[in-house]
Design a protein around this motif. Structure first.
Motif, PDB file in Angstrom:
ATOM      1  N   LYS A 413       0.874  -1.184   0.000  1.00  9.77           N
ATOM      2  CA  LYS A 413       0.000   0.000   0.000  1.00  9.77           C
ATOM      3  C   LYS A 413       0.906   1.226   0.000  1.00  9.77           C
ATOM      4  N   ASP A 414       1.373   1.584  -1.191  1.00 13.97           N
ATOM      5  CA  ASP A 414       2.467   2.545  -1.255  1.00 13.97           C
ATOM      6  C   ASP A 414       2.021   3.971  -1.545  1.00 13.97           C
ATOM      7  N   SER A 415       0.734   4.286  -1.314  1.00 15.38           N
ATOM      8  CA  SER A 415       0.351   5.689  -1.452  1.00 15.38           C
ATOM      9  C   SER A 415       0.616   6.414  -0.128  1.00 15.38           C
ATOM     10  N   TRP A 416       0.689   7.738  -0.205  1.00 16.85           N
ATOM     11  CA  TRP A 416       1.163   8.546   0.918  1.00 16.85           C
ATOM     12  C   TRP A 416       0.271   8.440   2.159  1.00 16.85           C
ATOM     13  N   ASP A 417      -1.048   8.149   1.949  1.00 12.13           N
ATOM     14  CA  ASP A 417      -1.979   8.208   3.078  1.00 12.13           C
ATOM     15  C   ASP A 417      -2.424   6.827   3.562  1.00 12.13           C
ATOM     16  N   SER A 418      -1.693   5.780   3.144  1.00 13.29           N
ATOM     17  CA  SER A 418      -2.199   4.422   3.397  1.00 13.29           C
ATOM     18  C   SER A 418      -2.024   3.962   4.842  1.00 13.29           C
ATOM     19  N   ILE A 419      -1.063   4.536   5.558  1.00 14.61           N
ATOM     20  CA  ILE A 419      -0.757   4.042   6.904  1.00 14.61           C
ATOM     21  C   ILE A 419      -1.133   5.109   7.939  1.00 14.61           C
ATOM     22  N   SER A 420      -2.211   4.850   8.668  1.00 10.27           N
ATOM     23  CA  SER A 420      -2.660   5.843   9.650  1.00 10.27           C
ATOM     24  C   SER A 420      -3.218   5.173  10.892  1.00 10.27           C
ATOM     25  N   TYR A 421      -3.293   5.949  11.966  1.00 10.12           N
ATOM     26  CA  TYR A 421      -3.982   5.501  13.175  1.00 10.12           C
ATOM     27  C   TYR A 421      -5.487   5.567  12.910  1.00 10.12           C
ATOM     28  N   ARG A 422      -6.250   4.980  13.814  1.00  5.29           N
ATOM     29  CA  ARG A 422      -7.710   4.987  13.673  1.00  5.29           C
ATOM     30  C   ARG A 422      -8.255   6.404  13.516  1.00  5.29           C
ATOM     31  N   ASP A 423      -7.643   7.353  14.234  1.00  5.20           N
ATOM     32  CA  ASP A 423      -8.150   8.726  14.203  1.00  5.20           C
ATOM     33  C   ASP A 423      -7.622   9.503  12.998  1.00  5.20           C
ATOM     34  N   GLY A 424      -6.950   8.850  12.093  1.00 11.08           N
ATOM     35  CA  GLY A 424      -6.516   9.483  10.857  1.00 11.08           C
ATOM     36  C   GLY A 424      -5.128  10.097  10.902  1.00 11.08           C
ATOM     37  N   ARG A 425      -4.528  10.203  12.089  1.00 10.03           N
ATOM     38  CA  ARG A 425      -3.174  10.762  12.164  1.00 10.03           C
ATOM     39  C   ARG A 425      -2.193   9.817  11.469  1.00 10.03           C
ATOM     40  N   PHE A 426      -1.111  10.406  10.951  1.00  8.05           N
ATOM     41  CA  PHE A 426      -0.056   9.573  10.362  1.00  8.05           C
ATOM     42  C   PHE A 426       1.040   9.346  11.390  1.00  8.05           C
ATOM     43  N   PRO A 427       1.572   8.134  11.452  1.00  4.57           N
ATOM     44  CA  PRO A 427       2.678   7.888  12.371  1.00  4.57           C
ATOM     45  C   PRO A 427       3.968   8.515  11.853  1.00  4.57           C
ATOM     46  N   PRO A 428       4.884   8.850  12.754  1.00  2.00           N
ATOM     47  CA  PRO A 428       6.195   9.327  12.290  1.00  2.00           C
ATOM     48  C   PRO A 428       6.974   8.179  11.641  1.00  2.00           C
ATOM     49  N   MET A 429       8.084   8.529  11.006  1.00  3.08           N
ATOM     50  CA  MET A 429       8.958   7.521  10.397  1.00  3.08           C
ATOM     51  C   MET A 429      10.047   7.146  11.393  1.00  3.08           C
ATOM     52  N   PRO A 430      10.646   5.985  11.267  1.00  8.06           N
ATOM     53  CA  PRO A 430      10.278   4.915  10.338  1.00  8.06           C
ATOM     54  C   PRO A 430       9.007   4.175  10.775  1.00  8.06           C
ATOM     55  N   ARG A 431       8.487   3.374   9.851  1.00 12.30           N
ATOM     56  CA  ARG A 431       7.283   2.598  10.112  1.00 12.30           C
ATOM     57  C   ARG A 431       7.554   1.119   9.855  1.00 12.30           C
ATOM     58  N   ALA A 432       6.936   0.304  10.670  1.00 14.43           N
ATOM     59  CA  ALA A 432       7.069  -1.160  10.480  1.00 14.43           C
ATOM     60  C   ALA A 432       5.666  -1.722  10.307  1.00 14.43           C
ATOM     61  N   THR A 433       5.209  -1.897   9.064  1.00 11.46           N
ATOM     62  CA  THR A 433       3.860  -2.437   8.872  1.00 11.46           C
ATOM     63  C   THR A 433       3.864  -3.934   9.208  1.00 11.46           C
ATOM     64  N   CYS A 434       2.693  -4.425   9.603  1.00 10.27           N
ATOM     65  CA  CYS A 434       2.640  -5.780  10.153  1.00 10.27           C
ATOM     66  C   CYS A 434       2.998  -6.847   9.129  1.00 10.27           C
ATOM     67  N   GLU A 435       2.498  -6.695   7.882  1.00 10.92           N
ATOM     68  CA  GLU A 435       2.697  -7.779   6.912  1.00 10.92           C
ATOM     69  C   GLU A 435       4.171  -7.972   6.588  1.00 10.92           C
ATOM     70  N   LEU A 436       4.971  -6.886   6.716  1.00  4.36           N
ATOM     71  CA  LEU A 436       6.412  -7.007   6.469  1.00  4.36           C
ATOM     72  C   LEU A 436       7.041  -7.998   7.443  1.00  4.36           C
ATOM     73  N   GLN A 437       6.540  -8.003   8.674  1.00  2.00           N
ATOM     74  CA  GLN A 437       7.096  -8.919   9.689  1.00  2.00           C
ATOM     75  C   GLN A 437       6.724 -10.366   9.334  1.00  2.00           C
ATOM     76  N   GLY A 438       5.515 -10.518   8.795  1.00  2.00           N
ATOM     77  CA  GLY A 438       5.098 -11.849   8.353  1.00  2.00           C
ATOM     78  C   GLY A 438       5.983 -12.354   7.219  1.00  2.00           C
ATOM     79  N   TYR A 439       6.242 -11.491   6.250  1.00  2.00           N
ATOM     80  CA  TYR A 439       7.086 -11.897   5.116  1.00  2.00           C
ATOM     81  C   TYR A 439       8.490 -12.272   5.612  1.00  2.00           C
ATOM     82  N   ALA A 440       9.021 -11.466   6.572  1.00  2.00           N
ATOM     83  CA  ALA A 440      10.382 -11.725   7.077  1.00  2.00           C
ATOM     84  C   ALA A 440      10.425 -13.078   7.796  1.00  2.00           C
ATOM     85  N   TYR A 441       9.384 -13.347   8.582  1.00  2.00           N
ATOM     86  CA  TYR A 441       9.289 -14.636   9.295  1.00  2.00           C
ATOM     87  C   TYR A 441       9.297 -15.790   8.293  1.00  2.00           C
TER      88      TYR A 441
END
Lengths: 698, 126
Positions: A413-441
């Motif tokens: 999900k590589d668009s600019w607004d794809s990763i947010s908290y429930r309230d719509g705020r964007f997290p600071p960088m760096p970010r670790a999305t969950c599926e990346l951890q699954g792929y690494a495992y």
């Protein structure tokens, strides 16, 4: 513009035109003749006696042939055309247009047939960003019956060469034919358009490529051979059969030989914006297609390994061992105005490379390739621990170093607004999305298997397994949101949960990192009202602040995403749930005449009787075409087991009978079939394996 | 003597004799570097990781041509070879794969924002 656009394509050379076959491109519209990310025709306009033409019907005979039936003038309620025009367009090596004008009247007609042509040589990125072209120079001249249009910027040279028959009058803006048509007679001519990437010797640098300048007969033969290679499907579901056939052809259409790999064919990602090598897309498509076209996996692995990162390059977001994200061939790439030679801005392609390598071996038994890939695989595994672990806490993180035109979110999900908290705020960088951890495992476990089986390194295998077990334990502790009972979309740099509910969890099931005890809860979320629209699993759940049914990665349904979610559900034994997703996808596909687009809207099925188009979705799109292939694997429960193919069918409402014959793999060929009484849960299945050469390296 | 980064890079490659990157690869690559009217040719012989570098004009599986001043920029990480290929300032004939492997032996830019793990950075960095 008359609305719908017509695509004619062969690999990364393609035409997008209006319904009458004309091209009248503006700086920001993706119409034109394109090759290698440059537009070689921006105007291609046909008139008869000064009149534009109106389409009566358009046929895409094959992906590389379009046929337009046209009449001069605007349509009126009562069409009484004496003249009609057939425009047959072929892309096969070059671009050929055959024009036929018919006189159905009772008197002779004098006709002036005119084709206006122009080329702006715009780069695909300039069109996407609606940037006008400033640098460089277009020159044009007539040579015999050929109109030559050339773009030059320093040593970067592209040329369009349009050749007409003898009877044409050629000027700088096009071709004029003056003909007299007797009653009942027809007149035909052919225009040939060549797209050239000029080298120093004024020759095309692609001349030694596969398929360069091949003629239409070869393209036909090539398509037939491709289709003959594919397993044959027999089923009682017309929608499934239609989608399967369409997907096989679309995958054929998207194959291309790139500048970097002139002898091999790779799937391009999607028309019109991504007709190039994208690491992530090629890997996912190859994974989906393994039981059908295992050679795509092989080409993808070899190509990506050749371009594997070797240095730290901030402009390209390159690290040693990183698998490339995107390769481009146009002006933006050539002058380093964008980082595309290649760009490395994805954090998932590297672990997924290992996943594909292992899965490829499980299907094909091609140990030679695994041996050849040892160095590449080891440095990919090293990248996961070394360069991706930006926080030093054992997770895969991303943060772009190219702050100008690097990608912010380096996950699928590589668009600019794809990763947010429930309230719509964007997290600071760096970010670790969950599926990346699954792929690494998954990559670590699969790497361990290959280390033991092929690389003769049990110590490395043990290290990888220990590291995977540790990652799984930490992940299930650190990413789990207790009160909502789901995995966080991502972890922020303070260790907090990016707590939006999203489809990303589905990929975790595919990777196997999910604790067994939590899988059922996850299945409920994925098939629950907030995520499941009835047409598929939405990228982001209803109720999240940024949810938008027409948001690219924040509410639309992505067929490829759904195929891996279904695969993951099946892996954890949630067969009915996997089946519901498969059913929704095949239902949706029927509305798209068998061609699932990149994405469609996330509206609830009860609200719309049909899946609503996403306005700028790529179509055809490789991993959307691959969707039905992976779903067939899920429905039949196909799994390699040693040197055998295993079948554990889980047919649902999709079909009561599915037979797939000629599945290539380490077993040679196999036929698998499953059937059930309508509505019954009991299945009958059959498997027949027979000879044939196993797939090997070389 | 005037600086010649291209020569330095190639001689250094020859001194290393074995590169892991070149393992499982076999073939010959010739670099024709022009400077004004003059062309200096280098021959790289790669055999499963072993690499030999010599000054030679003999035929090769892959021939790369560039202006020496441009290639100087490539070997010092100031220019990108693949962008140069698309632009027509680097030309390649024959087996492109060999050229791509050589490309991966190039050093890349000299500076990077990469600082290693955040946590280890506070402890002195990498």
């Amino acid at each position: 513009m008359s609305g719908a656009l017509v695509n004619t394509l062969d690999g990364n050379q393609f035409v997008v035109s209006d319904e009458n076959g004309d091209i009248d491109a503006s700086p920001d519209s993706p119409t034109g003749l394109f090759a290698f990310d440059s537009r070689f025709l921006s105007r291609w306009r046909l008139t008869v006696n000064g009149q534009r033409l109106t389409p009566l019907s358009v046929d895409d005979v094959q992906y590389f042939v379009s046929r337009f039936f046209l009449v001069p003038g605007a349509t009126t309620p009562y069409v009484d055309a004496k003249l009609s025009v057939i425009r047959v367009r072929t892309i096969s090596g070059g671009f050929i247009e055959q024009l036929t004008v018919l006189n159905s009247g009772e008197v002779p007609v004098d006709a002036t047939i005119r084709v206006d042509a122009a080329a702006d040589f715009a780069d695909i990125f300039a069109i996407k960003d609606a940037r006008p072209k400033r640098i460089g120079r277009v020159s044009l001249w007539v040579e015999g019956h050929t109109l030559r249009l050339r773009f030059e910027r320093e040593t970067f040279r592209r040329e369009t060469r349009i050749t007409a028959s003898d009877e044409a009058q050629v000027d700088d803006n096009g071709f004029t034919f003056t003909v007299r048509l007797e009653p009942g007679a027809g007149w035909t001519t052919e225009l040939r358009v060549q797209t050239l990437l000029l080298g120093r010797d004024d020759q095309d640098v692609r001349r030694r490529f596969v398929g360069y300048d091949r003629d239409i007969r070869e393209t036909h033969r090539d398509l037939e051979a491709w289709l003959a290679k594919a397993p044959r499907l027999s089923t009682d579901s017309d929608a499934l059969a239609l989608t399967y056939q369409r997907s096989l052809v679309d995958l054929a259409a998207l194959r291309f030989a790139s500048l970097a790999f002139p002898r091999d064919e790779l799937p391009a990602a999607g028309l019109p914006w991504f007709m190039t090598l994208l690491g992530r897309d090629s890997i996912f498509t190859s994974l989906q297609a393994l039981p059908f076209f295992p050679e795509l996996g092989r080409t993808t692995l070899c190509s990506l390994a050749t371009l594997q990162g070797s240095a730290l390059d901030d402009f390209r977001d390159e690290d040693p061992g990183k698998i490339p994200h995107e390769f481009r061939f146009g002006e933006t790439a050539a002058f380093e105005e964008g980082p595309y030679t290649p760009y490395y801005g994805s954090a998932d392609a590297t672990p997924l490379f290992i996943v594909l390598l292992d899965e490829y071996e499980r299907w094909t038994g091609d140990i030679q390739l695994v041996r050849r890939m040892e160095r590449a695989a080891r440095s990919a595994l090293k990248w996961i621990d070394e360069y991706a672990d930006l926080m030093g806490d054992g997770y895969v993180w991303y943060e772009r170093r190219n702050l100008t035109n690097g990608i912010e979110n380096q996950c699928w999900k590589d668009s600019w607004d794809s990763i947010s908290y429930r309230d719509g705020r964007f997290p600071p960088m760096p970010r670790a999305t969950c599926e990346l951890q699954g792929y690494a495992y998954d990559a670590k476990l699969r790497g361990a298997r290959l280390a033991r089986l092929v690389w003769n390194d049990p110590t490395f295998a043990q290290e990888l397994e220990a590291s995977a077990a540790d990652l799984r334990e930490r992940f299930n502790r650190d990413f789990w949101i207790e009160d909502g009972e789901y995995y966080a979309l991502a972890r922020d740099p303070d260790g907090g949960h990016v707590n939006a509910l999203s489809s990303n969890m589905g990929h975790l099931l595919w990777s196997g990192i999910v604790d067994e005890s939590r899988a059922e809860t996850l299945a409920h979320h994925l098939l629950g009202q907030r995520l499941f629209s009835g047409w598929g699993v939405r990228t982001l759940a209803v109720g999240e602040k940024r949810y938008n049914p027409l948001g690219y990665h924040v509410g639309t349904v992505w067929p490829f995403d759904n195929s891996f979610i279904a695969f993951g559900l099946a892996r954890y034994g949630f067969i009915d749930e996997a089946g519901r997703i498969a059913e929704a996808m095949i239902d949706a596909a029927e509305y798209f005449r068998g061609r699932l687009p990149e994405a469609f809207a996330g509206y609830d099925r009860s609200l719309t009787k049909y899946p609503v188009r996403y306005p700028t979705a790529c179509s055809p799109q490789a991993w959307s075409a691959g969707t039905v292939l992976l779903l067939l694997r899920v429905l039949l429960g196909l799994e390699p087991s040693g040197d055998q193919l295993k079948v554990e069918p889980a047919l649902t409402q999709v079909a009561d009978r599915v037979e797939l014959s000629g599945i290539a793999g380490r077993w040679g060929r196999a036929d698998a079939s499953a059937s059930r009484r309508p509505g019954s849960r009991a299945h009958q299945h059959r498997l027949r394996q027979y000879g044939g050469l196993p797939i090997s390296d070389g | 003597m005037a600086a010649n980064p291209s020569m330095d890079f190639l001689e250094e490659l020859g001194r290393r004799r074995h590169l892991e990157l070149f393992e499982q690869i076999k073939g010959t690559l010739r670099l024709d570097l022009t400077e004004g009217q003059e062309t200096v040719s280098w021959l790289l012989v790669v055999d499963d990781g072993d690499v030999g570098v010599s000054s030679s004009r003999q035929d090769a599986d892959c021939v790369v041509h560039a202006e020496r001043t441009y290639f100087d920029r490539v070997v010092t990480g100031q220019a990108n070879a693949l962008a140069g290929l698309l632009r027509g300032v680097i030309e390649i004939e024959g087996n492109l794969q060999l050229a791509l492997v050589l490309g991966r032996a190039l050093p890349g830019p000299t500076q990077s924002r990469w600082r290693g793990h955040r946590r280890s950075r506070s402890g002195g960095g990498r």
